[in-house]
Design an enzyme around this catalytic site. Structure first.
Site, PDB file in Angstrom:
ATOM      1  N   THR A 178      22.139  33.934  -2.672  1.00 63.30           N
ATOM      2  CA  THR A 178      21.984  32.657  -3.677  1.00 63.30           C
ATOM      3  C   THR A 178      21.652  31.594  -3.117  1.00 63.30           C
ATOM      4  OG1 THR A 178      23.572  34.004  -5.354  1.00 63.30           O
ATOM      5  CG2 THR A 178      23.549  31.570  -4.961  1.00 63.30           C
ATOM      6  N   ARG A 206      25.927  41.580 -16.784  1.00 60.82           N
ATOM      7  CA  ARG A 206      26.927  41.019 -15.661  1.00 60.82           C
ATOM      8  C   ARG A 206      26.719  39.449 -15.506  1.00 60.82           C
ATOM      9  NH1 ARG A 206      26.698  38.739 -10.342  1.00 60.82           N
ATOM     10  NH2 ARG A 206      28.416  39.074  -9.428  1.00 60.82           N
ATOM     11  N   VAL A 207      27.614  38.709 -15.343  1.00 57.31           N
ATOM     12  CA  VAL A 207      27.344  37.347 -14.941  1.00 57.31           C
ATOM     13  C   VAL A 207      28.129  36.991 -13.592  1.00 57.31           C
ATOM     14  CG1 VAL A 207      27.848  34.912 -15.434  1.00 57.31           C
ATOM     15  CG2 VAL A 207      26.850  36.608 -17.268  1.00 57.31           C
ATOM     16  N   GLY A 208      27.602  36.472 -12.737  1.00 50.65           N
ATOM     17  CA  GLY A 208      28.412  36.049 -11.550  1.00 50.65           C
ATOM     18  C   GLY A 208      29.180  34.485 -11.501  1.00 50.65           C
ATOM     19  N   ASP A 209      29.648  34.339 -10.452  1.00 52.49           N
ATOM     20  CA  ASP A 209      30.161  32.844 -10.214  1.00 52.49           C
ATOM     21  C   ASP A 209      29.236  31.700 -10.203  1.00 52.49           C
ATOM     22  OD1 ASP A 209      29.065  33.910  -7.773  1.00 52.49           O
ATOM     23  OD2 ASP A 209      30.190  32.462  -6.509  1.00 52.49           O
ATOM     24  N   GLY A 232      30.318  37.455  -6.696  1.00 57.75           N
ATOM     25  CA  GLY A 232      30.773  36.574  -7.675  1.00 57.75           C
ATOM     26  C   GLY A 232      32.085  37.039  -8.174  1.00 57.75           C
TER      27      GLY A 232
HETATM   28  N1  ASP Z   1      27.293  34.677  -6.164  1.00 59.30           N
HETATM   29  C1  ASP Z   1      26.184  35.461  -6.352  1.00 59.30           C
HETATM   30  C2  ASP Z   1      26.788  36.328  -7.492  1.00 59.30           C
HETATM   31  O1  ASP Z   1      27.644  37.249  -7.511  1.00 59.30           O
HETATM   32  C3  ASP Z   1      25.658  36.318  -5.423  1.00 59.30           C
HETATM   33  C4  ASP Z   1      25.245  35.512  -4.217  1.00 59.30           C
HETATM   34  O2  ASP Z   1      25.868  34.861  -3.756  1.00 59.30           O
HETATM   35  O3  ASP Z   1      24.284  36.052  -3.579  1.00 59.30           O
HETATM   36  O4  ASP Z   1      25.852  36.484  -8.655  1.00 59.30           O
END
Ligand code: ASP
Length: 313
Positions: A178, A206-209, A232
């Site tokens: 990321t 799915r949604v991440g942080d 995330g």
């Molecule tokens: N934080 C991101 C997510 O979980 C992944 C990452 O940091 O590469 O979507």
């Protein structure tokens, strides 16, 4: 002396293992990190806004296939790209975010437009894209985002029936990828931005942080701006970016203590791996990680540029 200004960026925590990193790839990653931090710093040098600086820096990394954001994003279970991004402007605590977008070249720009040009903070999927096209964005084909490397990673994960962070075809080391930026401008404003393709083989929307204000992104003038990277789900559960700010606000902890307490303590305690970048109201930058590395760069308040990859550098 003029007011201090500074910018820091990351290209993901967890890095390609030293022994698997070719000279050419390393040089290409370093030059992307330099171009990104310089693009942001240029905005600050000209008296520009912290928010414009972080968006400019993140766009450079979204446009490179070396990182898990924009071009080069990881693939979902259905073999497509779905991206998340968010921005926060510490001046008025304004924020914008998008999740699950498939046809937007620079999701970070769209997150900023959600903040500036809509009545909302967070738009998802088709609705986010409808808003984008109404605001003059081009439709970008999925082919633009696709890279052979991400396809191989997805097949590997599918064969194992697992989810993975962006470089996880090397199963002995976890990788993220990321991208994000934090900045303090000469007017005293703090801003943060984060953009990602998420995790390989993700399913069901799915949604991440990275899309979530207070988990992956946070900025508050007079206090701190934070952008995170890691698995995330755990960063959402620990509200990592918001907690760094809360520790500094309520406990008067300095930036290093607040970041390390969370990354090496609370987050690690629940099995969370990854890192963050943070900048305080005086322009002090802190990089925290409990992973083997984090692609990162800074131009500090003295104008000194530093680029690093591994944790022990
Ligand atoms: N934080 C991101 C997510 O979980 C992944 C990452 O940091 O590469 O979507």
């Amino acid at each position: 002396m003029s007011n201090p200004f500074s910018i820091a960026i990351h290209g993901g925590a967890g890095t390609i293992l030293k022994e698997q990193m070719s000279k050419e790839l390393k040089q290409s990653i370093i030059s992307d990190l330099q171009n990104s931090v310089r693009a942001g710093y240029k905005v600050l040098e000209q008296g520009g806004d912290a928010l414009d600086a972080v968006v400019a820096a993140v766009k450079v990394l979204e446009d490179s296939p070396n990182f898990n954001a924009g071009k080069g994003s990881v693939l979902t279970h259905k073999e497509i790209v779905e991206m998340d991004a968010s921005v926060m402007n510490g001046e008025k605590m304004q924020a914008g975010a998008v999740a699950g977008v498939r046809h937007i070249k620079n999701p970070i720009a769209l997150a900023r437009d959600v903040m500036n040009n809509s009545k909302h903070v967070f738009l998802v999927g088709e609705g986010a894209e409808e808003f984008a096209f109404q605001n003059g964005y081009d439709y970008t084909e999925q082919d633009y985002f696709y890279t052979e490397r991400r396809y191989e990673q997805l097949q590997h994960m599918k064969s194992k029936g697992e989810y993975a962070l962006s470089e996880s075809r090397f199963p002995d080391d976890k990788k993220f990828g990321t991208v994000g930026a934090v900045a303090l401008d000469s007017h005293g404003n703090l801003a943060a931005a984060t953009s990602t393709g998420g995790i390989t083989n993700k399913q069901f929307g799915r949604v991440g942080d990275s899309a979530i204000i207070g988990a992956g992104t946070f900025a508050e003038n007079g206090n701190v701006a934070v952008s995170t990277t890691g698995m995330g789900e755990l960063f959402i559960r620990k509200t990592v970016a918001g907690d760094v700010a809360a520790r500094m606000r309520y406990l008067q902890e300095d930036i290093q203590t607040a970041c390390e307490t969370i990354i090496q303590g609370e987050l690690k305690d629940i099995g969370g791996e990854g890192g963050l970048i943070a900048i305080d109201a005086r322009g002090n930058v802190h990089f925290a990680m409990n992973s083997s590395g984090m692609y990162r760069a800074v131009v500090d308040i003295h104008g000194t540029e530093t680029v690093k990859i591994y944790a022990d550098e």
